[in-house]
Write a protein that holds these residues in place. Structure first.
Motif, mmCIF file in Angstrom:
data_model
loop_
_atom_site.group_PDB
_atom_site.id
_atom_site.type_symbol
_atom_site.label_atom_id
_atom_site.label_comp_id
_atom_site.label_asym_id
_atom_site.label_seq_id
_atom_site.Cartn_x
_atom_site.Cartn_y
_atom_site.Cartn_z
ATOM 1 N N LEU A 21 0.829 -1.208 0.000
ATOM 2 C CA LEU A 21 0.000 0.000 0.000
ATOM 3 C C LEU A 21 0.861 1.255 0.000
ATOM 4 O O LEU A 21 0.624 2.189 -0.775
ATOM 5 N N THR A 22 1.879 1.284 0.850
ATOM 6 C CA THR A 22 2.717 2.482 0.971
ATOM 7 C C THR A 22 3.862 2.493 -0.034
ATOM 8 O O THR A 22 4.435 3.546 -0.312
ATOM 9 N N GLY A 23 4.221 1.314 -0.565
ATOM 10 C CA GLY A 23 5.362 1.240 -1.469
ATOM 11 C C GLY A 23 6.682 1.449 -0.753
ATOM 12 O O GLY A 23 7.679 1.846 -1.371
ATOM 13 N N GLY A 24 6.706 1.186 0.547
ATOM 14 C CA GLY A 24 7.925 1.365 1.328
ATOM 15 C C GLY A 24 8.140 0.223 2.301
ATOM 16 O O GLY A 24 7.274 -0.637 2.499
ATOM 17 N N PHE A 25 9.323 0.224 2.933
ATOM 18 C CA PHE A 25 9.691 -0.816 3.887
ATOM 19 C C PHE A 25 9.443 -0.326 5.316
ATOM 20 O O PHE A 25 9.578 0.866 5.621
ATOM 21 N N VAL A 26 9.097 -1.274 6.186
ATOM 22 C CA VAL A 26 8.890 -0.949 7.597
ATOM 23 C C VAL A 26 10.221 -0.541 8.213
ATOM 24 O O VAL A 26 11.247 -1.202 8.008
ATOM 25 N N ARG A 27 10.196 0.562 8.983
ATOM 26 C CA ARG A 27 11.403 1.056 9.656
ATOM 27 C C ARG A 27 11.126 1.236 11.145
ATOM 28 O O ARG A 27 10.051 1.699 11.535
ATOM 29 N N PHE A 85 -0.758 -0.055 8.543
ATOM 30 C CA PHE A 85 -0.355 1.306 8.197
ATOM 31 C C PHE A 85 -1.382 1.927 7.262
ATOM 32 O O PHE A 85 -2.096 1.218 6.544
ATOM 33 N N ASP A 86 -1.436 3.268 7.262
ATOM 34 C CA ASP A 86 -2.275 3.947 6.281
ATOM 35 C C ASP A 86 -1.457 4.188 5.011
ATOM 36 O O ASP A 86 -0.285 3.820 4.930
ATOM 37 N N ARG A 87 -2.062 4.813 4.017
ATOM 38 C CA ARG A 87 -1.388 4.956 2.724
ATOM 39 C C ARG A 87 -0.196 5.901 2.778
ATOM 40 O O ARG A 87 0.621 5.927 1.859
ATOM 41 N N HIS A 88 -0.088 6.677 3.859
ATOM 42 C CA HIS A 88 1.059 7.567 4.026
ATOM 43 C C HIS A 88 2.201 6.890 4.778
ATOM 44 O O HIS A 88 3.239 7.512 5.010
ATOM 45 N N GLY A 89 1.998 5.634 5.173
ATOM 46 C CA GLY A 89 3.036 4.900 5.876
ATOM 47 C C GLY A 89 3.030 5.095 7.371
ATOM 48 O O GLY A 89 3.943 4.631 8.062
ATOM 49 N N HIS A 126 12.746 3.362 14.149
ATOM 50 C CA HIS A 126 13.676 4.463 14.399
ATOM 51 C C HIS A 126 14.240 4.401 15.823
ATOM 52 O O HIS A 126 13.670 3.739 16.701
ATOM 53 N N PRO A 127 15.344 5.105 16.072
ATOM 54 C CA PRO A 127 15.968 5.078 17.408
ATOM 55 C C PRO A 127 15.034 5.512 18.533
ATOM 56 O O PRO A 127 15.193 5.066 19.670
ATOM 57 N N ASP A 128 14.051 6.382 18.237
ATOM 58 C CA ASP A 128 13.134 6.832 19.286
ATOM 59 C C ASP A 128 11.963 5.877 19.497
ATOM 60 O O ASP A 128 11.040 6.163 20.266
ATOM 61 N N GLY A 129 11.978 4.721 18.797
ATOM 62 C CA GLY A 129 10.930 3.720 18.971
ATOM 63 C C GLY A 129 9.743 3.879 18.055
ATOM 64 O O GLY A 129 8.838 3.041 18.060
ATOM 65 N N THR A 130 9.718 4.944 17.252
ATOM 66 C CA THR A 130 8.607 5.120 16.314
ATOM 67 C C THR A 130 8.807 4.233 15.086
ATOM 68 O O THR A 130 9.932 3.864 14.736
ATOM 69 N N ILE A 131 7.691 3.922 14.436
ATOM 70 C CA ILE A 131 7.710 2.999 13.298
ATOM 71 C C ILE A 131 6.900 3.595 12.158
ATOM 72 O O ILE A 131 5.849 4.209 12.373
ATOM 73 N N ASP A 132 7.396 3.427 10.931
ATOM 74 C CA ASP A 132 6.626 3.801 9.749
ATOM 75 C C ASP A 132 6.880 2.764 8.660
ATOM 76 O O ASP A 132 7.634 1.810 8.854
ATOM 77 N N ALA A 133 6.238 2.946 7.521
ATOM 78 C CA ALA A 133 6.394 2.008 6.396
ATOM 79 C C ALA A 133 6.712 2.775 5.130
ATOM 80 O O ALA A 133 6.099 2.573 4.080
ATOM 81 N N THR A 134 7.706 3.666 5.218
ATOM 82 C CA THR A 134 8.079 4.488 4.065
ATOM 83 C C THR A 134 9.561 4.363 3.732
ATOM 84 O O THR A 134 10.096 5.166 2.975
#
Length: 494
Positions: free
Chosen positions: A198-204, A289-293, A206-214
């Motif tokens: 959906l997002t066209g990206g990979f799950v990441r 995730f939503d379409r914005h990752g 981050h050092p602060d514990g946040t996660i996205d899929a961009t």
């Protein structure tokens, strides 16, 4: 006892292949006082051929339908709505006229074994009774082939008349098959990436514990090590930030300290080779995730399964001297034949193993493990396994993000890829995103990075590769022990 009664049976129908519906066998009801004792009905017979390579047949297919009031006798499935019957991945619809049989309970289906490539992989048959508007499902998902499975070309199948239950059972069966094919990825020590379509990206993470899929393909925060693997329950630790792992905490996707209950995720595979990551602590909660990752809830995502389906990639599959399978389906693989030809209908066994010789970044050769010094190649309009290790055997590896497959492009003839015909035979083709150029790599033995960046000369005596255990027996609740992976350290994988 002879009652002396006479019965009138009106016919006035053709029994000829070139007349009416082409039937040469018909049933007619006996009339009693001008009325049929049993009505005649026209059953709709939907026959689904499987999607395995070479699963179609040119043989003559016959069916007998059994109900509480009798059977149809053996009838040939002769004329469907399609131009050609029983092609790979195709569903054919036939109309079979017969005296009404009441509730259906079984069928006998088979073929005569005539013609080249007569073997047939039958997925299922659904019969609709227009008189009662009921559907009866008959699940097969097996070969009718003298050279495959148990060698039978006739099978007896029993009805499952609840379409909802049948659909669920079929989905669960397909999920188990897919897990059996993909479970090797989740062995402890593997390094993975999760791509969201959906997002066209990979799950990441981050050092602060946040996660996205961009994330981009080589983003250092997008790699995860499998540090716990219990069947399909895993913990995915960040490869870059060792103290954090993927977690589902109160329905929220986040990074948490490894070992906490919320970091245990259940891998649930779909038939399309995509995985869902579900909380073990709170079943039903998934990574989404939503379409914005950005992380989302089930109700807010709005994109059905796409928002929570992940294509899983394993780091380091094509390192030098790795041994791999190039799967062509859930249970078939690219295989070198005794005559030097290649086919995509090989068993997923040692005879289908290929040794990787890395030439440079993204370019490799593939040598048969069973037949040393025979390499996959494209030359003179042919694709076979008779290469000697020259430039005809060099392939650029194109990774397909949408399904974790790879396609192999000839470096000598750019634009030509290793492809498969409907019967599974390998041939050079142009890349069209059709399934005939998709190969699903499975690592049997991880290789190592060659510091010189060149392929090593294969030795005369290579170590013997052990056969993997039968992965068809693996279930989501069992240990993923199907393949014996002799891995190098994660830092060596690329």
């Amino acid at each position: 006892m002879n009652s002396g009664k006479q019965f009138y049976i009106p016919v006035q129908r053709w029994m000829a292949r070139d007349q009416e519906d082409g039937e040469i066998c018909r049933e007619f009801p006996i009339l009693n006082k001008g009325q049929p004792i049993l009505p005649v009905t026209v059953y709709e017979v939907h026959v689904a051929t499987g999607e395995l390579w070479n699963s179609g047949t040119v043989a003559n297919v016959y069916i007998s339908i059994y109900g509480e009031k009798g059977d149809t006798g053996s009838r040939q499935l002769f004329r469907s709505k399609n131009s050609f019957n029983f092609l790979r991945g195709q569903t054919d619809t036939f109309f079979l006229e017969a005296v009404h049989l009441g509730d259906l309970y079984k069928i006998i289906v088979g073929h005569d074994g005539l013609g080249p490539g007569n073997g047939w992989f039958l997925d299922d048959i659904v019969i609709r009774d227009p008189t009662t508007n009921r559907e009866y499902a008959f699940f097969c998902h097996r070969w009718l082939d003298q050279e495959e499975d148990d060698g039978k070309i006739v099978r007896e199948l029993y009805a499952r008349d609840n379409s909802i239950i049948f659909a669920r059972q079929k989905l669960e069966h397909n999920r188990k098959e897919t897990w059996a094919a993909e479970s090797w990825k989740f062995m402890k020590g593997n390094t993975l990436q999760f791509y969201n379509r959906l997002t066209g990206g990979f799950v990441r993470l981050h050092p602060d514990g946040t996660i996205d899929a961009t994330g981009e393909k080589m983003d250092k925060y997008g790699f995860f090590d499998v540090i716990v693997s219990k069947g399909n329950i895993c913990i995915f630790q960040s490869h870059e930030i060792r103290h954090l792992s993927l977690a589902l905490d109160n329905g929220c996707v986040t990074g948490m300290a490894s070992g906490r209950a919320s970091t245990e995720l259940r891998v649930v595979y779909q038939p399309n080779r995509c995985a869902l990551l579900e909380s073990v602590l709170v079943p039903g909660h998934t990574v989404i995730f939503d379409r914005h990752g950005k992380i989302a809830s089930e109700s807010a995502a709005g994109y059905a399964d796409l928002s929570k389906e992940f294509v899983v990639f394993v780091k380091g599959m094509f390192l030098n001297n790795a041994v791999i399978l190039l799967a062509t389906s859930l249970c078939q693989a690219l295989c070198l034949q005794p005559d030097g030809s290649c086919t995509g209908v090989g068993n997923q066994s040692e005879k289908s193993y290929w040794r990787v010789h890395k030439i440079s970044s993204g370019i490799c050769m593939f040598e048969s493990v069973k037949n040393a010094r025979m390499y996959l190649r494209i030359k003179d309009g042919q694709c076979d396994g008779t290469g000697t290790g020259d430039i005809d055997c060099h392939f650029k590896i194109k990774k397909n993000l949408e399904n974790a497959s790879v396609s192999l492009e000839s470096t000598k003839s750019p634009g030509l890829f290793v492809g498969l015909q409907a019967d599974g035979q390998a041939k050079p083709v142009i890349y069209t995103k059709n399934g005939n150029v998709f190969f699903y790599p499975r690592v049997i033995k991880f290789g190592r990075e060659n510091s010189m960046g060149m392929s090593e000369i294969p030795s005369q005596e290579e170590e013997k590769i052990q056969e993997p255990k039968n992965q068809q027996e693996i279930t989501p609740e069992s240990e993923a022990r199907g393949l014996l992976l002799s891995s190098t350290t994660n830092s060596n994988r690329k």
